[in-house]
Scaffold this active site. Structure first.
Site, PDB file in Angstrom:
ATOM      1  N   ASP A   1     -20.274  -3.661 -26.607  1.00 18.83           N
ATOM      2  CA  ASP A   1     -21.236  -4.446 -27.383  1.00 18.83           C
ATOM      3  C   ASP A   1     -22.584  -3.739 -27.449  1.00 18.83           C
ATOM      4  O   ASP A   1     -23.211  -3.490 -26.417  1.00 18.83           O
ATOM      5  CB  ASP A   1     -21.399  -5.823 -26.721  1.00 18.83           C
TER       6      ASP A   1
ATOM      7  N   HIS B   1     -18.970  -8.001 -28.521  1.00 22.95           N
ATOM      8  CA  HIS B   1     -19.984  -9.045 -28.338  1.00 22.95           C
ATOM      9  C   HIS B   1     -19.349 -10.407 -28.013  1.00 22.95           C
ATOM     10  O   HIS B   1     -19.811 -11.115 -27.126  1.00 22.95           O
ATOM     11  CB  HIS B   1     -20.830  -9.127 -29.616  1.00 22.95           C
TER      12      HIS B   1
ATOM     13  N   SER C   1     -24.718 -15.145 -26.625  1.00 23.14           N
ATOM     14  CA  SER C   1     -25.592 -14.428 -27.553  1.00 23.14           C
ATOM     15  C   SER C   1     -27.003 -15.031 -27.606  1.00 23.14           C
ATOM     16  O   SER C   1     -27.660 -15.155 -26.574  1.00 23.14           O
ATOM     17  CB  SER C   1     -24.912 -14.417 -28.929  1.00 23.14           C
TER      18      SER C   1
END
Ligand SMILES: *[C@@H]1O[C@H](CO)[C@@H](O)[C@H](O)[C@H]1NC(C)=O
Ligand SMILES: *[C@@H]1O[C@H](CO)[C@@H](O)[C@H](O)[C@H]1NC(C)=O
Ligand SMILES: *[C@@H]1O[C@H](CO)[C@@H](O)[C@H](O)[C@H]1NC(C)=O
Ligand SMILES: *[C@@H]1O[C@H](CO)[C@@H](O)[C@H](O)[C@H]1NC(C)=O
Ligand SMILES: *[C@@H]1O[C@H](CO)[C@@H](O)[C@H](O)[C@H]1NC(C)=O
Length: 457
Positions: A374, A430, A182
């Site tokens: 995601d 994600h 991320s």
């Protein structure tokens, strides 16, 4: 009078020496952990925790969890893994993603730990780190040390890795990979490049740096948000009409609904209405409204309860009284769209593209993977910057299989001594290893085992 002054400065100097020495004395420490509250019996893997002091005076004390590979620790890769955030503690990765144990809560909201069948520590030695100060159990001895930035985080990480290897010389020869998820996609390419350049300058210790791994990476603080629009269209969240009208009116900027152009503003308003109650981390999962007092969006509180008990901190050999409350994710450090610098962190790297580009001329391997559900940082944007690197395609987009089923898709780019594998994991959100653990470990394991220039899958 002069004597008094001299005296004073001598005392000050002594005090300074004592303070500096006390940093040095406490700067490094490591312990082998045999048992953890919540885990039944002795741990079935080798866990070390400790602190490494970084910064000019080692004033920043970074806490880490180090797990040796349960397969072949002498030869398996060494992965330095930074969780997202910034400000996400190492336990997010350790308990919820790729660590040797996974956590659940029982009826009393007590934490219980079980072996993780899909732990990456079955194929790699992994350092899980709390970075920067203010994250997990990491802290600073000085006021200045609590303040950080993207650039500073990369410097701290580089310093940490060198000191860690100096303290653990037997891992100097293992292939070294830098990894993150991320937000840390902004920082990992810089750390990796810094390590290559450190070797090129002949700095010590020499590092066996081989490449980097990024899960659901953030790369550009405009483009990754902008690509949500195209993603929404591909996934039937908006119609062709809405899509076409925004394409026509918005000049490629789909982020701001406060556009000067009223046609664009009205297209983006429709897009906003269609997507504002979509769970961005996984578009198929329920949306949780943080502002709704009835909904409880934070069901990880049992981990915080666990980590804040004395018995757990003693078991982990955490220094007492150094951090206030332990938080799973430090919300002050954590980045959100549109968030500016805070008093303690400057989000000063806008895009990590130039670092990726520079790495594409090195003897380097990269694995980048995203969940296709995601929408936080959609694969659409990831694919775009990878294409822009302009590295030749060695293996075109094709499926990879796990248990005879399509686990996702991958493309391999390669040029000279550089290669980059880009993969999407089918059905993953994600946090790819949390949602599709089996597919994730299969993907990474095959990537580790594949020789450069050989497409064996
Ligand atoms: C927390 O919520 C997620 C998503 O709703 C769910 O998958 C997970 O099992 C929950 N965890 C616990 C410990 O209840
Ligand atoms: C579980 O939780 C209860 C209530 O919070 C507490 O009294 C008890 O000691 C906990 N049990 C364990 C094994 O930690
Ligand atoms: C463990 O090591 C063996 C021999 O090196 C290798 O074939 C196997 O794939 C490894 N297992 C895992 C889970 O990586
Ligand atoms: C979060 O990080 C900031 C910056 O380092 C620090 O001042 C603060 O104490 C941290 N919060 C917690 C709860 O640890
Ligand atoms: C961040 O800074 C920009 C430019 O200075 C400003 O327009 C914006 O309102 C700020 N955002 C927040 C959340 O403070």
């Amino acid at each position: 009078m002069r004597m008094v002054l001299k005296h004073k400065s001598l005392i000050l100097w002594l005090a300074y020496v004592l303070i500096v020495q006390s940093y040095l004395l406490i700067s490094h420490s490591k312990s082998i952990i045999k048992r953890l509250p919540g885990y039944h019996g002795d741990l079935h893997f080798k866990l070390e925790t400790g602190y490494v002091g970084v910064g000019d005076k080692e004033e920043v004390q970074l806490f880490y969890y180090f797990v040796e590979s349960t397969n072949n620790s002498e030869e398996d890769p060494l992965i330095f893994y930074i969780p997202g955030g910034p400000g996400a503690s190492a336990l997010v990765t350790f308990f919820l993603e790729i660590g040797p144990v996974s956590s659940t809560s029982d009826d009393n909201n007590n934490l219980t730990l079980a072996l993780n069948q899909y732990a990456w520590t079955q194929m790699a030695n992994i350092i899980f780190i709390d970075i920067p100060a203010g994250t997990g159990f990491s802290y600073s001895e000085t006021k200045q040390g609590w303040i950080s930035s993207d650039t500073n985080l990369a410097i701290l990480a580089t310093d940490f890795i060198k000191k860690f290897l100096t303290e653990h010389p037997k891992f100097k020869k293992n292939p070294l990979y830098i990894a993150g998820i991320s937000y840390i996609g902004i920082i990992v390419p810089k750390i990796t490049l810094d390590l290559y350049e450190s070797n090129e300058r002949g700095d010590q210790p020499t590092l066996n740096i081989q490449g980097y791994i990024l899960c659901s990476p953030f790369t550009n603080k405009f483009e990754d948000f902008n690509s949500r629009f195209k993603y929404a269209h591909r996934n039937a969240l908006i119609s062709d009409d809405i899509y076409m009208s925004a394409i026509k009116n918005c000049q490629g900027n789909f982020v701001s609904t406060y556009s000067a152009n009223s046609f664009c503003a009205s297209s983006l308003q429709m897009y906003e209405e269609c997507t504002s109650r979509i769970n961005l981390d996984n578009i198929l999962e329920p949306f949780c409204d943080e502002n709704d007092p009835i909904q409880d969006c934070d069901n990880d509180s049992y981990i915080e309860t666990w980590a804040n008990t004395d018995i757990v901190q003693q078991a982990l050999h955490v220094r007492q009284g150094k951090v206030g409350k332990w938080e799973l994710i430090n919300q002050t450090l954590h980045y959100n769209q549109g968030k500016n610098d805070t008093f303690c962190y400057s989000y000063d790297i806008f895009s990590s593209y130039s670092y990726h580009k520079k790495l594409s001329t090195k003897n380097c391997r990269a694995l980048i993977f995203s969940g296709d559900q995601d929408m936080t940082f959609p694969y659409v944007g990831v694919e775009e910057w990878i294409t822009a690197l302009n590295v030749g395609v060695e293996v075109p987009w094709k499926p990879f299989y796990v248990d005879g089923q399509v686990g996702g898709y991958q493309t391999k780019y390669a040029e000279n001594e550089y290669s980059l594998t880009f993969a999407t994991v089918k059905g993953a959100g994600h946090l790819v290893p949390l949602t599709k653990p089996k597919e994730s470990i299969a993907l990474v394991q095959r990537w580790f085992n594949s020789q450069p220039y050989v497409s064996d899958y």
